[in-house]
Design an enzyme around this catalytic site. Structure first.
Site, PDB file in Angstrom:
ATOM      1  CB  CYS A 143      62.664  33.562 -13.012  1.00  0.00           C
ATOM      2  SG  CYS A 143      63.650  34.504 -14.167  1.00  0.00           S
ATOM      3  CG  HIS A 144      60.492  30.259 -11.796  1.00  0.00           C
ATOM      4  ND1 HIS A 144      61.578  30.375 -12.643  1.00  0.00           N
ATOM      5  CD2 HIS A 144      59.425  30.062 -12.590  1.00  0.00           C
ATOM      6  CE1 HIS A 144      61.181  30.240 -13.881  1.00  0.00           C
ATOM      7  NE2 HIS A 144      59.877  30.046 -13.887  1.00  0.00           N
ATOM      8  N   GLY A 145      60.951  33.038  -7.856  1.00  0.00           N
ATOM      9  CA  GLY A 145      60.904  33.314  -6.438  1.00  0.00           C
ATOM     10  C   GLY A 145      61.842  32.511  -5.563  1.00  0.00           C
TER      11      GLY A 145
END
Lengths: 342, 481
Positions: free
Chosen positions: A305-307
């Site tokens: 999703c956001h690393g």
């Protein structure tokens, strides 16, 4: 009296009363009620109820004869004016002259309440039936002292207990009623709130047992407990070593690898099996792992999703997530069975 | 009736709001300073009680809908889950189930109040008709709600009622199919009933708003039926006089409610509904909930055809007619006098009407062919065919005599022995009471209004109160001491 809810205005009754200034006469009096009556009134102990005696510049000038009051005010308005429909008091003295003890006033917004002019201990209120028929004329003067309300209220420390009884009773009833209503509302609100929580069958499904010997080396299984994802990973020796060789002082959420394991029944740790939550601590996505072919920069998990990158101990190493993957409550019920609870 | 508004906004915010949305003014004029006749008795508190009932049903219903599953496979289990697993689910469901009964209890008292005091007469016809609409919606809502638990009585009760609609000529079958969404009661039926059961209470709430609006145009009636002549003399403000009186009545009503919820939560239900619906097995005795029993009795009272109309259709017509006739009541009652307090004959007819309505409830609860009382002891009846093949029967007191007679007959007579009872059937009572139910509206009220000589009425509300308080004071002056 209809004053409640319309403060600041004359109701029709008040207007009528306001116009009633002057002598009130009651020409009838039944004899026989005089024997037990107290003798002379002590004017100084005159106390007000509602309608109340207002501070009068001319002291000691009249008795409030309730028969007269009733007769005069009750005219045409008996039903509404029962509030002020005084029963005659026993203070009628056996003498034939008229007296005025004080001015009668109606206190704005209070007059609805049944109230009697109390004349201290020397004058008691008797029911209407004892109303004598007076041979003499009682005088009373009715005024509406709209400005006198503050002066009338509760400041008279000399008042006997009953003087402000109407007011304190009313306060008591208000407070008691509101308290009971609030208690009832709270008692009612509780079940309605509580039913929103997890039901008993949902709570009963809040743990599950996993046979960790079935997890392949280097792989993991993912399980759902009550809809929450959990990872059970069988780490290789290299992964265990990676997890242990980390300088934890540089970690965002410092934890040793041993901190993230739970002991077996004999107290020893089983570093091969790592159990963590499957929700990224950033916004709750489920990170990908060995089964998805991506381990992230640190060999553990990677949240797409956001690393966020997690290492082989499930600790956050890079990316926006603030915390390590939490280790759930679990215990070894045997050598190879763990029980995970929410 | 309300006259000019007396609302005076106190704070800056209320003044600001009042100039933009005078909702506080509306509430104040409707429920605080609304002039209300000073002589309302406790029969007038049921309006407020009904408002509480509606709110209770909606609140508990919304909660139940959070846990209920409208599916024939899971509905029954989900209700059981509410009872066992959901925190306080038992409480909320019992409040909802008994709340329906309490709602109908209150609405019936409210309606009888209206019937007795002539609350339907001009200028309150629309107010009355809106009330009838609310009642009709309540019946529909309650009926559909009873199907949702998917018990035996739910299923077969709804089957009976939907099949009734099939009796309507020409369109009946179509209506029935559209109602059920299939050939029989099933998943489509359950889902649309759930949807409508959730929707209709809000429709009711909307009609209640209209009902209260209409009430506030004409103002409250009162036990004398005499219109308010002078607002200052005849009325008191709604608050605090009637908020307190209604509040007290509501408390008493809630106590009764609580007794049912906490001590007899299932007494008004039916044991068969604790068994999951089984389309292959009908319970021995299908009855609706108690509040619909009178209409069920009227339905079953019609066992005869009238001309071309078959009994089944006539029963359906009578059942719906019993409710629909209320809509035209304002024009059936010809009397100029509102309150039956001043109508001595109508008063007695009204008492009979109440008894008939309650009696019909008992009729609905009993099997129509059961006997209320027996004319004679049971006997044995030997029925046989005589030599000409005509059916005959002979009664015996003694079994051996009956048996001997049976053996004396030739085998071609095909004689059989059975118990013969003779008595007054529930059916006959329900027929008599149904007849009175309709006669009351169609004959008694129209005719009485013309022939009856009413008693003198007080000149005004204030006058009636004044005289009552005077006579009370004169009658018991000594008792006060």
């Amino acid at each position: 009296m209809n004053l409640v809810g319309r403060p600041g205005r004359f109701s029709s009754e008040q207007e009528r009363i306001a116009g009633l200034e002057g002598e009130l006469a009651d020409g009838k009096r039944r004899s026989g009620a005089e024997q037990d009556e107290p003798a002379l009134l002590s004017f100084g102990s005159l106390k007000e109820g509602r309608p109340a005696v207002v501070t009068s510049p001319a002291a000691k000038i009249g008795v409030i004869h309730c028969c007269a009051l009733q007769g005069a005010i009750g005219e045409g308005k008996t039903a509404r004016f029962y509030d002020v429909d005084f029963s005659p008091e026993a203070c009628s003295q056996p003498h034939g002259s008229a007296q005025i003890l004080g001015y009668v006033g109606l206190i704005e917004s209070q007059a609805h309440f049944t109230a009697f002019p109390r004349v201290g201990a020397s004058c008691d209120i008797k029911p209407r039936a004892s109303c004598g028929s007076a041979r003499y004329v009682w005088r009373t003067k009715l005024r509406i002292p709209w400005e006198s309300r503050v002066a009338e209220h509760g400041s008279d420390s000399q008042s006997a207990g009953g003087a402000h009884a109407g007011e304190t009773r009313r306060d008591f009833i208000h407070i008691a009623a509101v308290t009971v209503a609030a208690g009832g509302a709270a008692a009612l609100a509780w079940p309605f709130l509580q039913q929103l929580g997890p039901a008993a069958d949902t709570r009963a499904l809040s743990s599950t047992e996993v046979d960790v010997s079935k997890v392949p080396l280097g792989g993991e299984i993912r399980i759902l407990i009550g809809g929450m994802p959990f990872f059970v990973r069988h780490r290789t020796d290299a992964e265990i070593q990676d997890a242990r060789n980390v300088d934890i002082s540089k970690l965002r959420d410092p934890q040793t690898d041993d901190d993230r394991l739970r002991p077996k029944a004999d107290g020893s740790l089983n570093p091969a099996i790592l159990v963590t939550s499957g929700s990224c601590t950033h916004l709750g996505c489920v990170p990908v792992g060995p089964a998805q072919g991506t381990l992230g920069d640190f060999g553990g998990w990677y949240c797409p999703c956001h690393g966020s990158h997690y290492d082989t101990s499930g600790r956050i190493r890079k990316g926006p997530a603030p915390l390590n993957l939490p280790v759930p409550k679990y215990e070894y019920t045997s050598d190879s069975i763990i029980k995970i609870s929410l | 009736m309300s006259g000019p508004s007396t609302y005076e906004p106190k704070s800056g915010f209320t003044r600001w709001l009042d100039a933009r949305l005078p909702i506080a003014r509306l509430a104040y004029d409707s429920f605080v300073d609304f002039p209300t006749p000073k002589n309302l008795n406790y029969w007038w508190t049921f309006g407020g009680i009904l408002a509480i009932c509606l709110v209770t049903q909606i609140l508990t219903g919304v909660v139940l809908a959070m846990h209920y599953v409208a599916s024939t496979d899971q509905a029954f289990a989900s209700v059981e889950r509410i009872m066992r697993d959901v925190d306080y689910g038992w409480l909320i469901r019992f409040i909802h189930a008994n709340g329906a009964s309490m709602f109908f209890l209150a609405v019936y008292i409210h309606m009888f109040r209206g019937l007795y005091y002539g609350s339907y007469k001009a200028p309150r016809e629309v107010l009355w008709i809106l009330g009838c609409v609310i009642y009709l919606l309540m019946v529909a809502t309650a009926f559909m709600g009873y199907v949702l638990p998917w018990g035996q009585m739910s299923f077969h009760g709804s089957a009976v009622i939907t099949n009734l609609l099939g009796a309507i000529p020409l369109v009946g079958e179509t209506i029935k199919t559209y109602l059920m969404g299939g050939p029989a009661i099933g998943d489509p039926t359950l889902n649309r009933f759930f949807s409508l059961h959730y929707l209709l209470p809000f429709v009711i709430a909307g009609v209640v708003v209209l009902h209260v609006w209409a009430l506030h145009v004409a103002g409250n009636g009162n036990p004398t039926g005499v219109a308010v002549k002078e607002v200052k003399k005849d009325t008191v403000p709604f608050h605090p006089y009637y908020t307190v009186k209604d509040g007290f009545a509501i408390l008493l009503f809630l106590m009764l409610f609580a007794v049912f919820v906490f001590y007899f939560p299932n007494i008004l239900g039916h044991a068969d509904n604790s068994i999951e619906a089984n389309p292959l097995q009908t319970p021995a005795h299908i009855v609706p909930e108690w509040y619909l029993l009178p209409f069920y009795a009227i339905l079953r009272a019609i066992t005869f055809d009238v001309g071309p109309i078959p009994a089944k259709l006539l029963g359906v017509m009578a059942m719906f007619g019993a409710i629909l006739i209320l809509f035209v009541l304002p024009w059936l009652d010809t009397s100029k006098v509102r309150s039956m307090r001043y109508r001595p004959i109508a008063q007695q007819m009204f008492v009979l009407f109440v008894l008939a309505a309650v009696g019909l409830g008992f009729c609905g609860a009993n099997n129509p062919d059961d006997l209320i009382f027996k004319f004679r002891d049971d006997k044995l009846s030997v029925s046989y065919a005589d030599t000409n093949g005509v059916a005959q029967a002979r009664l015996f007191d003694d079994f051996s005599e009956a048996k001997a007679f049976q053996s004396s007959l030739p085998p071609t007579a095909a004689a059989s022995i059975e118990v013969s009872s003779s008595g007054f059937k529930w059916l006959w009572l329900s027929q008599a009471l149904s007849a009175y139910y309709f006669l009351y509206f169609l004959v008694v009220l129209p005719v009485l209004g013309i022939v009856e000589k009413p008693k003198p009425r007080p000149a005004s509300i204030a006058d009636s109160v004044h005289r009552r308080s005077k006579s009370a004071a004169g009658a018991v002056p000594q008792a006060a001491e």
